[in-house]
Scaffold this active site. Structure first.
Site, PDB file in Angstrom:
ATOM      1  N   LYS A  68      40.522  57.497  80.389  1.00  0.00           N
ATOM      2  CA  LYS A  68      39.435  58.355  80.856  1.00  0.00           C
ATOM      3  C   LYS A  68      39.240  58.325  82.373  1.00  0.00           C
ATOM      4  O   LYS A  68      38.860  59.330  82.968  1.00  0.00           O
ATOM      5  CB  LYS A  68      38.123  57.971  80.164  1.00  0.00           C
ATOM      6  CG  LYS A  68      38.075  58.333  78.689  1.00  0.00           C
ATOM      7  CD  LYS A  68      36.695  58.053  78.113  1.00  0.00           C
ATOM      8  CE  LYS A  68      36.613  58.452  76.656  1.00  0.00           C
ATOM      9  NZ  LYS A  68      35.238  58.288  76.125  1.00  0.00           N
ATOM     10  N   ASP A 104      30.817  63.172  76.734  1.00  0.00           N
ATOM     11  CA  ASP A 104      30.270  61.968  76.104  1.00  0.00           C
ATOM     12  C   ASP A 104      28.745  61.915  76.225  1.00  0.00           C
ATOM     13  O   ASP A 104      28.041  61.616  75.257  1.00  0.00           O
ATOM     14  CB  ASP A 104      30.874  60.707  76.723  1.00  0.00           C
ATOM     15  CG  ASP A 104      32.275  60.416  76.211  1.00  0.00           C
ATOM     16  OD1 ASP A 104      32.608  60.865  75.095  1.00  0.00           O
ATOM     17  OD2 ASP A 104      33.034  59.737  76.927  1.00  0.00           O
TER      18      ASP A 104
END
Length: 293
Positions: A68, A104
């Site tokens: 990420k 997220d």
């Protein structure tokens, strides 16, 4: 297969990922014609694999650990919320490369507020951990206007850095885990990775307020230690991160396909009847006051 738009999740390891199941369910539900794969990518091969997947071509990618952070530097553009999070979990194909985004935070807020019915406005919130997972939640939490957001870590340096970096969005109270003694919080969020080793951050006594809620970003066995601690603290609700996983996937799907899928039936299909830590939330109608050091 060549007639289908292609998508995938990339990570290392990635075989355990629930993303192929989730996106296949979204596609059936919305009538979208696409394929979705899980692609194992070693960190040292990330740049090469991204170029290969772009050329094949894949139209979009989900990004999971450990990529990420690294993938953000390989994007030709990055959304503002991904910049704030310092990480990218969603890639969209452009003519010449990849555009990065991060869903997220919005996935967490939607699971907490819509699925679980927990409001953040006016609440005292404690975020355990100061790494990438915690960082991605800070801006969305502050946008909900809590009475206080404390960020706690084993040492004070990272929380202090985050307080400085996010001060334009709202105040953050930097703490260490041990300095929390005597405080009470309406919502405690575990954004540490301790559960993956079967442990907990070292926390002092009773820190969950009466009627308080606990949420672990992990799910499955990794969430079990924290959820057991939450029950001992008397939390009225202890939840794992499976709902967040489904909600962030739905947000990515909407970015890619322009249609938002219904998450409830997909989350229900993933759930098992066991309590939190095995993929469910657990409510306690009569909070216990037992403290656990």
């Amino acid at each position: 297969m060549s007639e289908l738009d292609r998508y995938a999740v990339i990570g290392h390891p990635v075989a355990h990922s629930k993303s192929p199941f989730i996106h296949a369910a979204f596609a059936r539900q919305t009538g979208q014609k696409l394929s979705y794969d899980a692609v194992e990518v070693l960190p040292e091969l990330l740049a090469d694999v991204l170029a290969q997947l772009h050329a094949e071509p894949y139209q979009g990618l989900n990004v999971t650990l450990p990529h990420k952070l690294a993938v953000a530097a390989l994007c030709e553009s990055v959304s503002e919320r991904a910049k704030l999070a310092g990480a990218v979990n969603t890639l969209v194909r452009t003519a010449s490369g990849w555009a990065g985004d991060n869903t997220d935070g919005v996935g967490f807020i939607r699971d907490l507020t819509v699925n679980l019915g927990v409001a953040l406005a006016g609440k005292r919130v404690l975020l355990l951990g100061a790494g990438g997972a915690a960082r991605g939640l800070i801006a969305p939490i502050l946008a909900e206007r809590p009475a206080e957001l404390a960020v706690s870590n084993r040492n004070p340096w990272k929380p202090e850095e985050l307080a400085e970096q996010f001060k334009a969005l709202g105040p953050i109270v930097p703490r260490t885990h041990l300095s929390l003694k005597g405080d009470r919080y309406d919502l405690v969020i575990n954004a540490t990775s301790a559960g993956h080793a079967g442990t907990l951050p070292r926390l002092p006594g009773q820190i969950v307020a009466e009627g308080g809620v606990c949420y672990d970003l992990s799910y499955g066995t990794a969430a079990e230690p924290f959820c057991a601690w939450a029950r001992a603290q008397g939390a009225v609700l202890s939840a794992d991160g499976l709902g967040m996983l489904v909600e962030q996937a739905a947000a990515a799907f909407e970015i890619w396909r322009g249609v938002r899928p219904e998450t409830a039936p997909v989350l229900a299909a993933l759930r098992t009847p066991e309590p939190c830590g095995s993929g469910a939330s657990h409510r306690h109608p009569h909070p216990r006051t037992t403290a656990q050091d």
